[in-house]
Design an enzyme around this catalytic site. Sequence first.
Site, short mmCIF file in Angstrom:
data_model
loop_
_atom_site.label_atom_id
_atom_site.label_comp_id
_atom_site.label_asym_id
_atom_site.label_seq_id
_atom_site.Cartn_x
_atom_site.Cartn_y
_atom_site.Cartn_z
N VAL A 1 0.73 -1.11 -0.13
CA VAL A 1 -0.17 -0.07 0.01
C VAL A 1 0.83 1.25 -0.19
CG1 VAL A 1 -1.49 1.38 1.46
CG2 VAL A 1 -1.85 -1.15 1.02
N SER B 1 2.56 1.59 -3.47
CA SER B 1 1.57 2.17 -4.25
C SER B 1 1.00 3.39 -4.31
CB SER B 1 0.54 1.18 -4.32
OG SER B 1 0.93 -0.05 -4.70
N GLU B 2 0.77 3.88 -2.78
CA GLU B 2 0.35 5.18 -2.51
C GLU B 2 1.27 6.54 -2.86
OE1 GLU B 2 -2.48 6.35 -1.69
OE2 GLU B 2 -3.73 4.42 -1.12
N SER B 3 2.76 6.17 -2.19
CA SER B 3 3.44 7.36 -2.26
C SER B 3 4.91 7.10 -2.78
CB SER B 3 3.41 7.77 -1.00
OG SER B 3 4.26 6.90 0.09
N TYR C 1 -5.26 -0.05 -8.96
CA TYR C 1 -4.66 0.01 -7.69
C TYR C 1 -4.70 -1.19 -6.81
CZ TYR C 1 -4.18 1.52 -2.71
OH TYR C 1 -3.66 1.70 -1.26
#
Length: 664
Positions: free
Chosen positions: A512, A515-517, A623
């Site tokens: 996560v 993938s997020e940042s 995502y």
Amino acid sequence: MPVTRLVASGLRNSIAAVALLVTGLPFASAADIERQREIFKSVYAEVELGNWGVVDALPQDEQRQLADYVLWPDLRAAFFRATLANAEHDEIEEFLDEHGVLRPARDLRYRYAVHLANVGDLPGYLSIYQRYYQGMEVARLDCLALRAEIDAGQHRRVVNRATDLWMVGKSQVEECNPVFAYLEDRQLLGPADYRGRFQLAIEAREFTRARWLAKSIDQQHIDIASDWLMAQQDPAAFVRGYNRSTSDDTGRAQLVYAIERITYSDPELADELWQPLHKKYNFSTAQELRTARHIALWMARDGLPDAYTLLTDLPAAAQSEEVLRWRARTSLRHRDWNKLLEDIRFMPAAEQGSDEWRYWYGIALQRTGDRTAAQPLLAELALERSYYGFLAADELSLDYALADARAQADEAIIAALSTRPALIRARELFLVGLDGRGRSEWDAVIAYLAPEEKIQAAILAHRWQWHSRAISAAASGGEFDDLNLRYPLPWEQSFRLHAEQANIDMTWAYGVARSESLFMRDVRSSAGAIGLMQLMPATGRSVAREIQLPYSGLDTLTNPQHNIRLGTSYLGKMAERFGGNQVLATAAYNAGPHRVDRWLPETGDVDARIWIENIPFNETRKYVRRVMAAQTIFHWRMTGQMRRLSDELLLVQADANAQRVAQN
């Protein structure tokens, strides 16, 4: 020596010092740079508030060290930004002359120019504008320049340029208001100008602005704008109340717009309302096709019964790649493998060749009994390190393509990159916590490197523990096989501790966060999510309250350890809400749990792979696949063991009580 007299030598000396450090020459030491960095960090926050006294209070030797630091210009620029209202203009201009090519000076120049205009020094502003900003098409700066020209009596070019700035569909920046007042006072805006801007406002869907403009035209335009507002605010009421015997171009456009808005929330209602409408009024062919396609696509996204028929019945002119994708996804949702094969064959060759449809074509062949044709396709796909590559390997019980091929370091190139002043500055900005500024300076250099140099830059950034830039530079240089660069393990202790506390797998949390940042602690999304695990402030506040973590807004969310704790806690909360189903929890983390509730099947079970393909939002669908694949790679990196992705894909049930999917 007073600090203000050290400005001129600061940048040259600091670049030399850091360059000597990274090349190993004896004139500087790591301890010197470390000390400069610590002094900078100790005063920057206060200086940014306009307090230079904290610098003057330093011992003289520390003042000298600070003035020799590569980020000295950033410190001075921060002070000038905070004190523009009462700073000495001569000092600012001397600073800009000395450091004008550096980003902090360029940022300051912009603010200084606007400040001059705001305090009435329009000639001073115009001088800077004409040298640096003219022709850049920045409305704020252009309008300030026009105000300066009006003030100086230079009216020759004002009217045409001012009219161009006025003629936009949306609200223009407030700096343009005096310029527009100049046009109005001299009656230089006529009915044609207002009608032109009115139409632009309608096209931009700025209906309130259109109604304001209509007041300077006539009652007919006021009525038109009011109808557009009704179509926007209550589209169903607008359509039901539209009982005119005939319809003009504007009315038809309003009806199409209203139907499109209804479709997003209730495509069945939209279809019900559209059927009599399009028979009664003479819509254009383009309007007919676009509306029919829009309704059909949203029927498919919402999984409604007539979706496939609507998609296949669309005329050839209304077909698109998105229509073909949703035909295939609808067949997949119904597990109609023969139709799925046919749908994929209808796709353009490039679309058929994507991982997504190669995989499902192979699966459809398997399910229809043609294993001879299916297995070579799936075996080829299984050679790829990707979501679909892993699923293809699962289908054939093959090992994953997880080999880690380290990029070869070229120490000569790395040393040359290390001594580039711009990259030295970028690294120091990162190390003192000004990450965003550092990324901007890093990216500006990397963009112009050759692919091999980008790979070496990725290795350099990884050595610096600057993982977001390592991942980005590696991808930009075409390096995808060095998993050490692409899937690093920063803040490992925090991820391990807080994932365990949240009762979730830390490899999932890593998936996560990446993938997020890309592991950027300070990054902010367009929606307002912040930090490593991209939490919305309201979510962060709520979770912090639940776990009794002191919460102070931005400071908490940009603190890596706090953000990891909040993010893993929220992931754990989503996992609990959705019965331990990571697929549903991951989708909820991205799109929100209430949307995922709406996407659950009304009855029965759905294979998670099929459910993922039918997620209505493209962003969320990608995502979820990205996170699940990343989790698989992180597990292999951390344990050296392969964990089957399919084993993590639980059945999606109407009541969200997940069960493990049966083996194929």
